[in-house]
Design an enzyme around this catalytic site. Sequence first.
Site, PDB file in Angstrom:
ATOM      1  N   CYS A  94       3.380   9.932  -0.050  1.00  0.00           N
ATOM      2  CA  CYS A  94       2.066  10.136  -0.127  1.00  0.00           C
ATOM      3  C   CYS A  94       1.694  11.383  -0.958  1.00  0.00           C
ATOM      4  CB  CYS A  94       1.611  10.904   1.276  1.00  0.00           C
ATOM      5  SG  CYS A  94       0.010  11.319   1.715  1.00  0.00           S
ATOM      6  N   ARG A 100       0.898  -1.173   0.134  1.00  0.00           N
ATOM      7  CA  ARG A 100       0.044  -0.129  -0.003  1.00  0.00           C
ATOM      8  C   ARG A 100       0.857   1.399  -0.104  1.00  0.00           C
ATOM      9  NH1 ARG A 100      -1.001   4.794   2.395  1.00  0.00           N
ATOM     10  NH2 ARG A 100      -0.315   3.817   4.398  1.00  0.00           N
ATOM     11  N   ASN A 104       9.518   4.980   2.763  1.00  0.00           N
ATOM     12  CA  ASN A 104       9.402   4.559   4.167  1.00  0.00           C
ATOM     13  C   ASN A 104      10.856   3.926   4.453  1.00  0.00           C
ATOM     14  OD1 ASN A 104       6.326   4.347   4.917  1.00  0.00           O
ATOM     15  ND2 ASN A 104       6.573   3.652   2.798  1.00  0.00           N
TER      16      ASN A 104
END
Length: 314
Positions: free
Chosen positions: A241, A15, A250
Amino acid sequence: MYTVSAIEMVEVSPRDGLQNEKRAISTADKLALIERAIDAGSRRIEVTSFVNPRAVPQMADADDVCAGLPHRDDVTYIGLVMNQRGAERALATGRIDQLGAVCVATDKFAMANQGQTSDGSVDAAKDIIKLAKENGKTAQATIGASFGCPFEGEVAEDHVVAMAISLAEAGPVEIALADTIGVGNPAHVASLVARVREAIEPIPVRVHFHNTRGTGLANVWAAIGAGASTVDASIGGLGGCPFAPGAAGNVATEDVTYMLERAGMSTGLDLGKLVATNHWLAGVMDKTLPAMVAKASPFPAAEEHRNSKEEEAV
């Protein structure tokens, strides 16, 4: 400084790792990534998000991903949702075990991310947690921009703590503090994690860090020292994002795993399989991934590699 023997890892590459990528990733490759993560030991995986596909095209196949998930009683599949409609979509698949609700620490980012104020996002998250429970599922909540906002800058710790206390009233399985744009530093992380942990006990604290400014691993270490028990990470270090300008990848699952396992903390993950998945995923993405461990030689060296070197020396 908390001393722990094990840390739970949540794999977010399907995701958060993919959502901001411009290259379209097939449903089959997403499912292969999930299967590889499971094979490497992942037992909690954020598999997709139920958002408007016009806003996040990479997640347009959320229902198809869920339909193809391996049937595993030992794996928790997490679906990220922003509102009631997304939560209902996730529950309708019959394959999502846990809803991931999101609220945001500032009004400007909350409006950009989900079209509501910061307080409104907390109320929405609490409603999602309630809906999950009513449907026999669990839910967790993440406070985005906990350490800094791309639009408003500094975020007051008192505000984040107050948000966490309000979320705790709904009874999520955990509350996460997310450094959405990677501006956190270890001192700030240690302070905020400790304050939130004390405010919401016995609900656990999870952390979610981006490595935008190279402080991701240091922040993971500081968070664990302050009492965080669960860490989000993404294979390859991918991530970002769409609604947060400047958000980069990340912290990488391989890098976090190497650091924690070398420090004597069990993650339940197989580093060799994570590195192999990094190399596979780099081929899918057609680029070298940000994670560092996969670019280095194994350490300690594998026995057969050591023996080969010793024979060469003789």
